[in-house]
Structures are given as C-alpha cells and as structure tokens.
Design a protein around this motif. Structure first.
Motif, short mmCIF file in Angstrom:
data_model
loop_
_atom_site.label_atom_id
_atom_site.label_comp_id
_atom_site.label_asym_id
_atom_site.label_seq_id
_atom_site.Cartn_x
_atom_site.Cartn_y
_atom_site.Cartn_z
N LEU A 1 0.83 -1.20 0.00
CA LEU A 1 0.00 0.00 0.00
C LEU A 1 0.87 1.26 0.00
CD1 LEU A 1 -2.71 -1.01 2.61
CD2 LEU A 1 -2.91 -1.04 0.14
N VAL A 2 0.37 2.29 -0.67
CA VAL A 2 1.05 3.57 -0.71
C VAL A 2 0.23 4.55 0.12
CG1 VAL A 2 1.80 5.46 -2.20
CG2 VAL A 2 1.97 3.11 -2.99
N LYS A 3 0.90 5.24 1.05
CA LYS A 3 0.23 6.17 1.95
C LYS A 3 0.31 7.58 1.36
CE LYS A 3 0.67 7.93 6.64
NZ LYS A 3 1.46 7.83 7.88
N THR A 4 -0.84 8.22 1.16
CA THR A 4 -0.89 9.60 0.69
C THR A 4 -1.83 10.40 1.57
OG1 THR A 4 -2.65 9.04 -0.87
CG2 THR A 4 -0.42 9.03 -1.74
N VAL A 5 -1.60 11.71 1.64
CA VAL A 5 -2.46 12.59 2.42
C VAL A 5 -3.22 13.49 1.44
CG1 VAL A 5 -2.54 14.38 4.17
CG2 VAL A 5 -0.87 12.54 4.36
N GLU A 6 -4.54 13.39 1.45
CA GLU A 6 -5.39 14.19 0.58
C GLU A 6 -6.37 14.98 1.43
OE1 GLU A 6 -7.31 11.64 -2.17
OE2 GLU A 6 -5.44 10.88 -3.02
#
Length: 67
Positions: A27-32
């Motif tokens: 999984l890739v963690k991103t902040v949106e």
C-alpha cells in the motif's frame, strides 16, 4: 490442455498446494485534504464527491472510466 498421465497422490498434491502463500499488498500512503489515504500502486482510484458518492476512476491524474 495438458492432462496428467498418472494420478497425483494426496501427499504430493498437498505439498504442491502448501507453496501457495498469500502476500500482503504493498500500500502507498498519501495525504489528501488532511485525510490519510492508503491505495494500491498502479491502480485506478475512485474519486468521490464530498458526500462519498463515487464519481469516476482516476489514474495518474486523468479520468479513465465512469463509476
């Protein structure tokens, strides 16, 4: 389609099947918008409106399909 010439024993069948293992997805963690989102790399993600209704699929910033 290949057909086995002889019956495979139960022990051999189970030994072969025991090699299949489930893998944890990367999984890739991103902040949106202040929200942490985990997604699978190289997959289209669902774009939702503020209510949470799916609008369309997006990949690399482009619309690729309708939801």
């Amino acid at each position: 389609m290949p057909v086995p010439k002889r019956k495979m024993s139960r022990a051999n069948t189970r030994a072969r099947r025991s090699q299949w293992k489930a893998q944890v997805p990367a999984l890739v963690k991103t902040v949106e918008n202040g929200r942490t989102v985990y997604s699978l790399p190289h997959r289209a993600k669902v774009v939702e409106d503020s209510v949470g209704t799916p609008l369309f699929f997006e990949y690399k910033g482009r619309k690729v399909a309708d939801a």
